[in-house]
Design an enzyme around this catalytic site. Structure first.
Site, PDB file in Angstrom:
ATOM      1  N   PRO A 141       0.833  -1.206   0.000  1.00  0.00           N
ATOM      2  CA  PRO A 141       0.000   0.000   0.000  1.00  0.00           C
ATOM      3  C   PRO A 141       0.869   1.259   0.000  1.00  0.00           C
ATOM      4  O   PRO A 141       2.064   1.201   0.285  1.00  0.00           O
ATOM      5  CB  PRO A 141      -0.789  -0.122   1.306  1.00  0.00           C
ATOM      6  CG  PRO A 141       0.061  -0.969   2.199  1.00  0.00           C
ATOM      7  CD  PRO A 141       0.867  -1.881   1.306  1.00  0.00           C
ATOM      8  N   GLU A 197      -2.622   1.529 -14.052  1.00  0.00           N
ATOM      9  CA  GLU A 197      -3.741   2.491 -14.024  1.00  0.00           C
ATOM     10  C   GLU A 197      -3.167   3.768 -13.444  1.00  0.00           C
ATOM     11  O   GLU A 197      -2.952   3.867 -12.235  1.00  0.00           O
ATOM     12  CB  GLU A 197      -4.894   1.969 -13.158  1.00  0.00           C
ATOM     13  CG  GLU A 197      -5.365   0.564 -13.506  1.00  0.00           C
ATOM     14  CD  GLU A 197      -5.802   0.411 -14.950  1.00  0.00           C
ATOM     15  OE1 GLU A 197      -6.462   1.328 -15.473  1.00  0.00           O
ATOM     16  OE2 GLU A 197      -5.466  -0.604 -15.568  1.00  0.00           O
ATOM     17  N   CYS A 237      -8.502  10.180  -9.565  1.00  0.00           N
ATOM     18  CA  CYS A 237      -7.839  10.021 -10.873  1.00  0.00           C
ATOM     19  C   CYS A 237      -8.698  10.608 -11.981  1.00  0.00           C
ATOM     20  O   CYS A 237      -8.179  11.188 -12.922  1.00  0.00           O
ATOM     21  CB  CYS A 237      -7.506   8.556 -11.138  1.00  0.00           C
ATOM     22  SG  CYS A 237      -8.913   7.450 -11.035  1.00  0.00           S
TER      23      CYS A 237
END
Ligand code: NAD
Length: 477
Positions: free
Chosen positions: A173, A244, A278
């Protein structure tokens, strides 16, 4: 204060010889999490341990893996409140949003638990006495490297899809939300077979060691610069890179739309999660006919947002993730002003603790400005006035990114041109936050490669084997 531990080879508390990092609450600067940092050696050992467990998990029946993922969803749901509090404490977003992110993550785990066992391969029509199959198989060891801006929802997508397809996962993470990642990994590990999931903590160097290690897939959600360095590492090792990454999503406001409604959409797209999404609206191309009323309404909305700590239920705009990020946002705004842009509201760094930044509307922007072309990832709405829909489409398409785009228009022909011509993975007409049901998105250019989320993500985590069987000499088995 959270005391984070790593999970390596099924053992909690392993490693951490790389030192300790401390995360501070972006609302007041108080220390929140103490986090061990993995060494490259520990990363290597974690990969080796994962590889040992991989065959058994790959051979587990898909229905059993799906049942485990359902249990995982239950386990995460049971700690929704705790996870949401950790998100707010570490990255600052309003608690209700943080809760929404956890709920989205739980729903995604359930989605993959349902879809996993339903997938199949194909049988092909070859010679009459032969059998030809296309069989999806797990890729093996998957590194999942995630960002901080919606840490539970994003992580659950990658973790759920990778696990249900029979891969073992090394989860790294973000160093800005490590306690959130640790709480999530604890919930998942409690219901998965030992060693199927590992947790490594630390910063970019830990991610780089993982991406350059003996893994089969590196799945990264994060910035474009990091995605590019992961793609290089994967090219050297032969691992698959699933990326991504960042975006600079345009919003086109066409002539003839209701300026108040367009401003409502723009404010939602630019200021939700303090712009740290995003697919946030990063640049606005508004037709001259509606520009004046649109900007006035947007300024009104920006000025009316209640700013405060995420844990205060009245807060609509929390702080940015930290001061380093605030410096980046403010530098882009300042450079635009130096280049002739005008601040209509916001744009000043407030006094006081934390990493707060006001909702900001910047007009008189030009398409060439970094504030317009680059990802800002803050609560900033740069407005470029255009004279035609053609000009708006041309500017919107001219970008190093290709994540998503929104067009507000009453014209069906403009809507049709927008979705056909804009080089982005998702095009939305008349809603800034629409998207594929199930979440499928296929970014282009600097925004990444491979499907993020949706049923297609399951394909990304499997490799298809072509199998040809024919009888031995004599024609009989
Ligand atoms: P980041 O790339 O800096 O960090 C993300 C993760 O990558 C972290 O875990 C970090 O430690 C790790 N990392 C950093 N350097 C690395 C390296 N050299 N090798 C391997 N791993 C490394 O991104 P961030 O600041 O955490 O997140 C914000 C970015 O994420 C924005 O650009 C945003 O647009 C993007 N994002 C994209 C999506 C999407 O679906 N396209 C979703 C959310 C966020």
């Amino acid at each position: 204060m959270y005391t984070v531990a790593q999970l390596i080879g099924g053992v909690w508390g392993a490693g951490g010889a790389g030192g300790e990092l401390v995360v501070h609450d972006p609302a007041d600067g108080a220390p929140v999490s103490a986090v061990p940092v993995a060494t490259a050696d520990e990363v290597g050992k974690a990969v080796e341990a994962a590889r040992e467990v991989a065959p058994e998990w790959a051979a587990t029946a898909p229905a059993a893996r799906a049942a485990a993922l359902h249990r995982a969803a239950d386990a995460v749901e049971a700690v929704t409140g705790e996870l949401a509090e950790a998100v707010t404490a570490e990255m600052g977003k309003p608690l209700a949003d943080a809760r929404g992110g956890v709920e989205a993550g739980v729903a995604t785990l359930r989605q993959y638990a349902e879809l996993g066992p339903l997938r199949g391969g194909r049988s092909l029509l070859g010679a009459a006495d032969a059998i030809d199959l296309m069989v999806p198989q797990p890729r093996g060891v998957v590194a999942v490297i995630t960002p901080w801006n919606d840490p539970v929802a994003v992580s659950c997508g990658l973790l759920g899809a990778a696990l249900v397809t029979g891969n073992v996962v090394l989860y790294k993470p973000s160093e800005r939300t490590p306690a959130t990642g640790w709480l999530l990994a604890r919930a998942l590990d409690g219901v998965l077979p030992a060693g199927v999931l590992s947790l490594l903590t630390g910063g970019g160097a830990v991610g780089a060691a993982l991406a350059g290690g003996d893994v089969d897939v590196v799945a990264h959600v994060g910035s474009t610069a990091t995605g590019r360095s992961i793609a290089e590492a994967a090219a050297r090792s032969g691992a698959k890179a699933l990326l991504e990454n960042g975006g600079s999503d345009p919003l086109i406001v066409d002539a003839g739309v209701d300026p108040a409604w367009a401003a409502e959409q723009a404010a939602l797209g630019a200021f939700a999660n303090a712009g740290q999404i995003c697919v946030a609206v990063e640049r606005i191309y508004v037709h001259r006919d509606v520009a004046g009323d649109f900007v006035d309404a947007l300024v009104g909305r920006a000025g009316a947002l209640r700013t405060g700590p995420g844990r205060d239920p009245a807060t609509q705009l929390g702080p940015l993730v930290d001061r380093r990020h605030r410096d980046h946002v403010h530098a882009q705004v300042t450079a635009a002003v130096a280049g002739g842009a005008r601040i209509r509201v916001g744009g000043a760094v407030p006094d006081g603790p934390g990493a707060f930044y006001p909702a900001t509307v910047v007009t008189d922007c030009r398409h060439e400005m970094a504030l317009v072309r680059e990802e800002t990832f803050g609560p900033v709405a740069p407005v470029v006035v255009v004279d035609s829909f053609d000009e708006a489409l041309r500017c919107a398409a001219d970008s190093p990114y290709g994540l998503a785009a929104t067009v507000l228009t009453g014209s069906m022909s403009h809507a049709q041109r927008a979705w056909r011509e804009l080089p982005a993975g998702t095009v939305k007409v008349n809603a800034v936050f629409g998207g594929a049901p199930g979440g499928a998105a296929h970014p282009r250019r600097g925004s990444g490669q491979g499907f993020g989320y949706g049923p297609e993500l399951l394909d990304e985590f499997t490799a298809t084997k072509a199998v040809h069987l024919e009888p031995p000499a004599g024609g009989r088995w």
